[in-house]
Design a protein around this motif. Sequence first.
Motif, PDB file in Angstrom:
ATOM      1  N   GLN A   1      -4.407   9.314  -8.648  1.00  0.00           N
ATOM      2  CA  GLN A   1      -5.058   9.592  -7.337  1.00  0.00           C
ATOM      3  C   GLN A   1      -5.892   8.483  -6.767  1.00  0.00           C
ATOM      4  O   GLN A   1      -5.720   8.091  -5.550  1.00  0.00           O
ATOM      5  CB  GLN A   1      -5.870  10.936  -7.282  1.00  0.00           C
ATOM      6  CG  GLN A   1      -5.817  11.467  -6.041  1.00  0.00           C
ATOM      7  CD  GLN A   1      -6.597  13.126  -6.066  1.00  0.00           C
ATOM      8  OE1 GLN A   1      -7.376  13.444  -7.222  1.00  0.00           O
ATOM      9  NE2 GLN A   1      -6.200  14.006  -5.139  1.00  0.00           N
ATOM     10  N   LEU A   2      -6.814   8.058  -7.501  1.00  0.00           N
ATOM     11  CA  LEU A   2      -7.816   6.797  -7.029  1.00  0.00           C
ATOM     12  C   LEU A   2      -7.000   5.674  -6.812  1.00  0.00           C
ATOM     13  O   LEU A   2      -7.120   5.014  -5.895  1.00  0.00           O
ATOM     14  CB  LEU A   2      -9.054   6.732  -8.027  1.00  0.00           C
ATOM     15  CG  LEU A   2      -9.954   7.953  -8.087  1.00  0.00           C
ATOM     16  CD1 LEU A   2     -10.844   7.861  -9.230  1.00  0.00           C
ATOM     17  CD2 LEU A   2     -10.562   7.932  -6.877  1.00  0.00           C
ATOM     18  N   ARG A   3      -5.996   5.473  -7.658  1.00  0.00           N
ATOM     19  CA  ARG A   3      -5.176   4.051  -7.629  1.00  0.00           C
ATOM     20  C   ARG A   3      -4.464   4.150  -6.326  1.00  0.00           C
ATOM     21  O   ARG A   3      -4.233   3.069  -5.410  1.00  0.00           O
ATOM     22  CB  ARG A   3      -4.144   3.992  -8.685  1.00  0.00           C
ATOM     23  CG  ARG A   3      -4.843   3.147  -9.871  1.00  0.00           C
ATOM     24  CD  ARG A   3      -3.819   2.948 -10.809  1.00  0.00           C
ATOM     25  NE  ARG A   3      -3.270   3.990 -11.666  1.00  0.00           N
ATOM     26  CZ  ARG A   3      -4.145   4.455 -12.734  1.00  0.00           C
ATOM     27  NH1 ARG A   3      -5.212   4.139 -13.104  1.00  0.00           N
ATOM     28  NH2 ARG A   3      -3.672   5.515 -13.471  1.00  0.00           N
ATOM     29  N   GLU A   4      -3.833   5.430  -5.870  1.00  0.00           N
ATOM     30  CA  GLU A   4      -3.226   5.678  -4.717  1.00  0.00           C
ATOM     31  C   GLU A   4      -4.080   5.361  -3.320  1.00  0.00           C
ATOM     32  O   GLU A   4      -3.691   4.692  -2.542  1.00  0.00           O
ATOM     33  CB  GLU A   4      -2.324   7.025  -4.719  1.00  0.00           C
ATOM     34  CG  GLU A   4      -1.262   7.185  -5.513  1.00  0.00           C
ATOM     35  CD  GLU A   4      -0.705   8.625  -5.622  1.00  0.00           C
ATOM     36  OE1 GLU A   4      -1.084   9.308  -4.652  1.00  0.00           O
ATOM     37  OE2 GLU A   4       0.324   8.489  -6.420  1.00  0.00           O
ATOM     38  N   ALA A   5      -5.132   5.907  -3.683  1.00  0.00           N
ATOM     39  CA  ALA A   5      -6.082   5.756  -2.490  1.00  0.00           C
ATOM     40  C   ALA A   5      -6.354   4.231  -2.344  1.00  0.00           C
ATOM     41  O   ALA A   5      -6.635   3.805  -1.373  1.00  0.00           O
ATOM     42  CB  ALA A   5      -7.403   6.658  -2.623  1.00  0.00           C
TER      43      ALA A   5
END
Length: 156
Positions: A29-33
Motif C-alpha cells: 500500500q505504501l509503495r503504491e502511494a
Amino acid sequence: MYLVLSLIALIPVLILVQLLKLGLYEGTQLREAGTKQAESVKVIPALRGTVLDRNGRVLATNQVSYELAVDPEVVGFSQRANEFHRRMARLTGRRAAYYGRLFRKAASPRYVLVGRGLTEQQKNEIDSWGIPGSVLNPTFTRRLSYRQLGAHLIGH
C-alpha cells in the motif's frame, strides 16, 4: 534499576515490530502511494491572450509546443526502453539507435531530454503509450501574424 533496563531493552523490540508491520502488512500500500506521488501531472495554461486588430484579424497568438524528458530510473521504464526508442523513431523520423545513444550518453541519469518542439498531436500519441517516467512540458511562444511589422504595431 531493572525496570529501567527492561524498558530500554524493549525499545529495539518495538522498533523491530514496527518495521515488520510496515514491511509485511503495509508495504504494498505504501509503495503504491509513493508511485502515485512520483507521477503527478501539472497543467500550466498560457498566460497571454490573442491580440486582434479592430477588424478581428489575429495580430499575435500563442503557439504551444512540448518538450519531452524521461527519467530512466523510474520503475518500469527499463522493460519498455526499446519499445520507447522504436516508437520515438517512428514518430520523429530519427533512428531508434539515436534514442538509445541519447540515454547512454546523458549527463544526468535521472533526467534525459529527448525532444523539443513536439506538436500537440505528437504529445497526445506519446501520452497514449503510457511509458513510465516520461514528462511532457508545454512551452508557449508568441506567433506574430505580420512578423516584424506586427511586432512594431503591438509593441513587442
